[in-house]
Design an enzyme around this catalytic site. Structure first.
Site, mmCIF file in Angstrom:
data_model
loop_
_atom_site.group_PDB
_atom_site.id
_atom_site.type_symbol
_atom_site.label_atom_id
_atom_site.label_comp_id
_atom_site.label_asym_id
_atom_site.label_seq_id
_atom_site.Cartn_x
_atom_site.Cartn_y
_atom_site.Cartn_z
ATOM 1 N N SER A 181 3.096 -2.431 10.146
ATOM 2 C CA SER A 181 4.542 -2.779 10.441
ATOM 3 C C SER A 181 5.026 -3.900 10.349
ATOM 4 O O SER A 181 6.255 -4.443 10.781
ATOM 5 C CB SER A 181 4.865 -1.996 11.983
ATOM 6 O OG SER A 181 4.423 -0.626 11.945
ATOM 7 N N GLU A 228 -5.652 -5.183 10.372
ATOM 8 C CA GLU A 228 -4.688 -4.291 10.338
ATOM 9 C C GLU A 228 -4.933 -3.704 11.980
ATOM 10 O O GLU A 228 -5.965 -2.512 12.009
ATOM 11 C CB GLU A 228 -4.615 -3.158 9.387
ATOM 12 C CG GLU A 228 -4.324 -3.923 7.938
ATOM 13 C CD GLU A 228 -3.850 -2.723 7.181
ATOM 14 O OE1 GLU A 228 -2.590 -2.939 6.616
ATOM 15 O OE2 GLU A 228 -4.216 -1.553 7.205
ATOM 16 N N ASN A 270 0.869 -1.020 0.034
ATOM 17 C CA ASN A 270 0.154 0.163 -0.036
ATOM 18 C C ASN A 270 0.939 1.223 -0.096
ATOM 19 O O ASN A 270 1.690 1.662 0.976
ATOM 20 C CB ASN A 270 -0.943 -0.070 1.189
ATOM 21 C CG ASN A 270 -1.720 1.205 1.528
ATOM 22 O OD1 ASN A 270 -1.847 1.943 0.577
ATOM 23 N ND2 ASN A 270 -2.133 1.500 2.517
ATOM 24 N N TRP A 271 0.999 1.928 -1.208
ATOM 25 C CA TRP A 271 1.921 2.763 -1.388
ATOM 26 C C TRP A 271 1.505 4.219 -0.481
ATOM 27 O O TRP A 271 2.098 5.090 -0.309
ATOM 28 C CB TRP A 271 2.221 3.270 -2.856
ATOM 29 C CG TRP A 271 2.997 2.519 -3.697
ATOM 30 C CD1 TRP A 271 3.464 1.079 -3.021
ATOM 31 C CD2 TRP A 271 3.490 2.572 -4.922
ATOM 32 N NE1 TRP A 271 4.076 0.661 -4.048
ATOM 33 C CE2 TRP A 271 4.238 1.421 -5.124
ATOM 34 C CE3 TRP A 271 3.212 3.452 -5.884
ATOM 35 C CZ2 TRP A 271 4.644 1.060 -6.508
ATOM 36 C CZ3 TRP A 271 3.712 3.291 -7.077
ATOM 37 C CH2 TRP A 271 4.371 2.263 -7.434
ATOM 38 N N LYS A 272 0.200 4.029 -0.051
ATOM 39 C CA LYS A 272 -0.468 5.350 0.269
ATOM 40 C C LYS A 272 -0.184 6.369 -0.606
ATOM 41 O O LYS A 272 -0.171 6.398 -1.788
ATOM 42 C CB LYS A 272 -0.155 5.592 1.873
ATOM 43 C CG LYS A 272 -0.029 4.428 2.715
ATOM 44 C CD LYS A 272 0.052 4.708 4.156
ATOM 45 C CE LYS A 272 0.157 3.420 4.903
ATOM 46 N NZ LYS A 272 0.061 3.394 6.240
ATOM 47 N N GLU A 320 -7.065 4.655 7.687
ATOM 48 C CA GLU A 320 -6.730 5.978 7.487
ATOM 49 C C GLU A 320 -8.003 6.734 6.856
ATOM 50 O O GLU A 320 -8.386 7.799 7.063
ATOM 51 C CB GLU A 320 -5.629 6.306 6.664
ATOM 52 C CG GLU A 320 -4.306 5.911 7.469
ATOM 53 C CD GLU A 320 -3.243 5.450 6.647
ATOM 54 O OE1 GLU A 320 -3.110 5.699 5.509
ATOM 55 O OE2 GLU A 320 -2.264 4.976 7.488
ATOM 56 N N HIS A 351 -9.550 0.967 4.924
ATOM 57 C CA HIS A 351 -8.440 1.288 5.545
ATOM 58 C C HIS A 351 -8.451 2.174 6.790
ATOM 59 O O HIS A 351 -9.301 3.107 6.555
ATOM 60 C CB HIS A 351 -7.506 1.939 4.494
ATOM 61 C CG HIS A 351 -5.752 1.961 5.177
ATOM 62 N ND1 HIS A 351 -5.757 2.845 5.785
ATOM 63 C CD2 HIS A 351 -5.053 1.008 4.952
ATOM 64 C CE1 HIS A 351 -4.179 2.515 6.340
ATOM 65 N NE2 HIS A 351 -3.916 1.274 5.818
ATOM 66 N N GLY A 358 1.967 1.971 10.822
ATOM 67 C CA GLY A 358 3.160 3.120 10.535
ATOM 68 C C GLY A 358 3.682 3.707 11.863
ATOM 69 O O GLY A 358 4.388 4.742 12.021
ATOM 70 N N GLY A 367 4.791 1.197 4.551
ATOM 71 C CA GLY A 367 6.272 1.656 4.563
ATOM 72 C C GLY A 367 7.207 0.821 3.982
ATOM 73 O O GLY A 367 7.770 1.112 3.144
HETATM 74 C C1 PEP Z 1 -0.854 0.053 5.849
HETATM 75 O O1 PEP Z 1 -0.958 1.203 5.580
HETATM 76 O O2 PEP Z 1 -1.842 -0.798 5.405
HETATM 77 C C2 PEP Z 1 0.202 -0.338 6.731
HETATM 78 C C3 PEP Z 1 0.045 -1.859 7.114
HETATM 79 O O3 PEP Z 1 1.207 0.249 6.915
HETATM 80 P P1 PEP Z 1 2.527 0.202 7.659
HETATM 81 O O4 PEP Z 1 3.035 -1.429 7.152
HETATM 82 O O5 PEP Z 1 3.191 1.024 7.344
HETATM 83 O O6 PEP Z 1 2.271 -0.272 9.014
#
Ligand code: PEP
Length: 248
Positions: A209, A165, A9-11, A96, A94, A171, A231
């Site tokens: 993460s 998640e 997931n590049w966000k 966010e 998600h 993050g 990330g």
């Molecule tokens: C995500 O945004 O779906 C995610 C898992 O981010 P990260 O790996 O950076 O925690």
């Protein structure tokens, strides 16, 4: 199920030049992988990623999809539009989006429905906040979030992907322990089993993460079928290490 599924997931990251290099390196490194891999990119880059990845094994997806079919919804992108760019997956719900855009369980369920109707696999994200975990509400929160999607999507439910998640792990560098993640995945698996005879087809991804160092132990859990990676999906070497851990 066909091996593990690793999704980046590049966000809101990337640029035309950076994407070119990143996709090239991932695509090159993928040749030995026995798992499926995809990147979910900002919509404006779908055409570029489609062109870069079309001839290889790397799949691509979007990070969101409109709950509407078409019309006066300024700024939104429909499932049919995404489909024109060869999109295989669309992340929905998600944390966010839930947190910063006020997306409700019902809206997320409708988004999943729109994606499915267009032949796109929704990656439905569920997860509790730190406050909810500390209050002992993890199970009720994730079950409520998934129940909305099950209720709206009925017999199509076996076509979805679910990503657990925990919000406190996204993050932050704090990962759920393999045991913590497995515990929630087992609950979600049981919920899906009660909803469809084909529940074993539904990949359950862990996200939060996940990185090169912790991927193998998370992916070794019984009910963890892959990862949703933020990330660590922005650096080809890191993303490829996770893919390698998922390709025994
Ligand atoms: C995500 O945004 O779906 C995610 C898992 O981010 P990260 O790996 O950076 O925690």
């Amino acid at each position: 199920m066909h091996g593990k599924l690793i999704v980046g997931n590049w966000k809101m990251n990337g640029s035309l030049s950076a994407n070119q290099e990143l996709v090239r390196q991932i695509a090159e490194g993928l040749s030995d992988a026995s798992c499926r891999a995809a990147v979910c990119v900002p919509s404006v880059y779908l055409s570029q990623v489609q062109q870069l990845a079309a001839s290889g094994h790397l799949l691509w997806g979007a990070q969101d999809v409109s709950a509407h079919e078409q019309g006066a919804f300024t700024g939104e992108v429909s499932a049919a539009m995404l489909r024109e760019f060869g999109v295989r997956f669309a992340i929905v719900g998600h944390s966010e989006r839930r947190q910063y855009h006020g997306e409700t369980d019902a809206l997320v369920a409708t988004k999943a429905q729109r994606a499915l109707a267009a032949g796109i696999t929704p990656i439905v994200c569920v997860g509790e906040t730190l406050q909810e975990r500390e209050a002992g509400h993890t199970e009720s929160v994730v079950k409520r979030q998934l129940a909305a999607v099950i209720q709206t999507n009925g017999h199509c439910i076996s076509e979805i992907v679910v990503a657990y998640e925990p919000v406190w792990a996204i993050g932050t560098g704090k990962t759920a322990s393999p045991e913590q993640a497995q515990q929630v995945h087992a609950l979600l698996r049981a919920q899906l089993k009660a909803a469809t005879e084909q529940s074993q087809r539904i990949p359950l991804l862990y996200g939060g993460s996940m990185n090169a160092a912790n991927a193998a132990s998370l992916l070794a859990q019984n009910d963890i079928d892959g990862g949703l990676i933020g990330g660590a999906s922005l650096k080809a070497a890191d993303f490829l290490s996770i893919i390698a851990a998922a390709s025994p």
